[in-house]
Write an enzyme that holds these catalytic residues in place. Structure first.
Site, mmCIF file in Angstrom:
data_model
loop_
_atom_site.group_PDB
_atom_site.id
_atom_site.type_symbol
_atom_site.label_atom_id
_atom_site.label_comp_id
_atom_site.label_asym_id
_atom_site.label_seq_id
_atom_site.Cartn_x
_atom_site.Cartn_y
_atom_site.Cartn_z
ATOM 1 N N SER A 162 0.823 -1.200 0.000
ATOM 2 C CA SER A 162 0.000 0.000 0.000
ATOM 3 C C SER A 162 0.866 1.263 0.000
ATOM 4 O O SER A 162 1.576 1.512 -0.962
ATOM 5 C CB SER A 162 -0.958 -0.048 1.197
ATOM 6 O OG SER A 162 -1.952 0.929 1.086
ATOM 7 N N HIS A 367 -7.538 -5.561 0.052
ATOM 8 C CA HIS A 367 -6.359 -4.706 0.227
ATOM 9 C C HIS A 367 -5.418 -5.197 1.332
ATOM 10 O O HIS A 367 -4.210 -5.301 1.131
ATOM 11 C CB HIS A 367 -6.820 -3.277 0.531
ATOM 12 C CG HIS A 367 -5.748 -2.258 0.390
ATOM 13 N ND1 HIS A 367 -5.231 -1.869 -0.833
ATOM 14 C CD2 HIS A 367 -5.062 -1.529 1.310
ATOM 15 C CE1 HIS A 367 -4.310 -0.952 -0.664
ATOM 16 N NE2 HIS A 367 -4.183 -0.735 0.632
#
Length: 392
Positions: A162, A367
């Site tokens: 990320s 995610h």
């Protein structure tokens, strides 16, 4: 009908939240990085890295026999612990068992990097005047240089998750000479563009400016803020209509947005709530909100007057991704609501040296599944180990 749907949503989310909290708290919920590393058989060393602008970052090292050092960088509101929370089934321990020389960094603002040579994070708002731009421009190169100086090597391999990928795109486009210092970049849930978002994430993005104005009016610069008391997540009581039920509902919504709850068992959830969320700056979230609204990967937008002073134009400077020449592997989840497949494909077109574009096999891969999911050993680790071996 609308009220009925809301009631159904309320029930479903509350059910998710309450079933994730076991009655007993695991020891791992309270262990720090060195404690976890020692418990799982690979004691860690601890070092201090001082950035060019005075932030003091903790860097962890688990020695290994393989020659090329391997650096791991975490995401937004996170810290080094996340790569260890699965214990024997975590990425760090898996890599340590394979004899990699592992270094795990921390970005300014989290619990391992909440220090500065002059500024006090509790008293000086200036401490929090940073976004992912500064972490990419200062924290990452300082960490890379420390590792290379300590090991005597010319380059390293890097795994980012990320924001841990965003900072690479910032650094390598702003200081292209660092491309030679990274042999391979493995980008898990890569974030540069936030164009193709859907509700509820897109709804939060649209509300971002209003939320930011509210936060600024309260003088909030650190997220989460001590100015808004929130009970420790690992002490929440979500069963039986407890007083924590509203926060439990909020957490339930969060779960469904960012990871697949079916792969996060209650016992593990209690561990991660002892470590997450970590701290970051309001400005970091604002910067991400800006690139989502403008659909351009660019520097922070300070407004026309300040932009002219800083960038020489009314708009913030775009990061030139063509300068990111390092060998890059992009690993993407089909269900990722932030680093969507479409955004990753756009990134793939602009990066000149993508050696692998890999969409995770499970359709539910989200995610945060790249660091916490319970079947990473089946679907993720083999790909990472193959890449590390291939580009040794």
């Amino acid at each position: 009908m609308k009220m009925r749907r809301l009631c159904i949503l309320y029930f479903c989310v509350l059910t998710k939240a309450t079933t994730l909290f076991p009655s007993e708290i695991s020891e791992d919920a309270n262990l720090n990085f060195t404690g976890l590393a020692k418990k799982y058989g690979h004691p860690a060393e601890e070092y201090e890295v001082v950035t060019e602008d005075g932030y003091i970052l903790t860097l962890f090292h688990i020695p290994g026999k393989k020659s090329t050092p391997l650096l791991l960088m975490h995401g937004t509101g996170d810290h080094a612990d996340s790569f260890l929370l699965r214990g024997k089934a975590s990425l760090v321990i898996t890599l340590a068992e394979a004899n990699y020389d592992i270094w795990v960094g921390n970005l300014r603002g989290n619990k391992y990097a909440r220090r500065h040579v002059n500024l006090n994070p509790d008293e000086d708002p200036e401490f929090w005047d940073f976004s992912f731009h500064e972490t990419g421009l200062y924290d990452l190169p300082a960490t890379i240089d420390y590792v290379l100086n300590a090991t005597g090597k010319e380059n390293l391999k890097l795994i980012g998750h990320s924001q841990g990928t965003t900072i690479n795109f910032v650094l390598l486009s702003s200081k292209p000479e660092y491309n030679d210092k990274i042999k391979l970049l493995i980008a898990l849930a890569p974030v540069a563009f936030l164009n193709n978002l859907t509700p509820p994430v897109s709804t939060l993005i649209e509300a971002g400016p209003l939320i930011d104005e509210f936060s600024r009016n309260l003088g909030i610069e650190e997220i989460p803020s001590k100015k808004i008391p929130v009970p420790k997540f690992n002490n929440l009581k979500c069963r039986g209509g407890s007083k924590d039920h509203i926060l439990c509902i909020f957490l339930g919504v969060f779960y469904s947005i960012f990871f697949d709850p079916k792969t996060i068992e209650p016992e593990f959830f209690q561990i991660l709530t002892g470590h997450y969320p970590g701290n970051t700056s309001r400005k970091t979230l604002v910067h991400y909100n800006q690139i989502a609204l403008r659909k351009i990967f660019s520097c922070f937008d300070y407004g026309v007057e300040e932009n002219i002073k800083r960038y020489g134009g009314e708009l913030p400077t775009e990061y030139d991704l063509k300068k990111v020449t390092v060998k890059t592997a992009l690993l993407v989840g089909r269900a990722d609501r932030l680093a969507t497949v479409q955004n990753a494909e756009l990134l793939r077109k602009l990066l000149p040296n993508v050696v692998l574009f890999h969409i995770m096999k499970p359709k539910t891969w989200n995610h945060i599944d790249f660091i916490w999911r319970n079947d990473m050993n089946v679907y993720l680790f083999p790909t990472i180990l193959t890449l590390l071996e291939k580009y040794d």
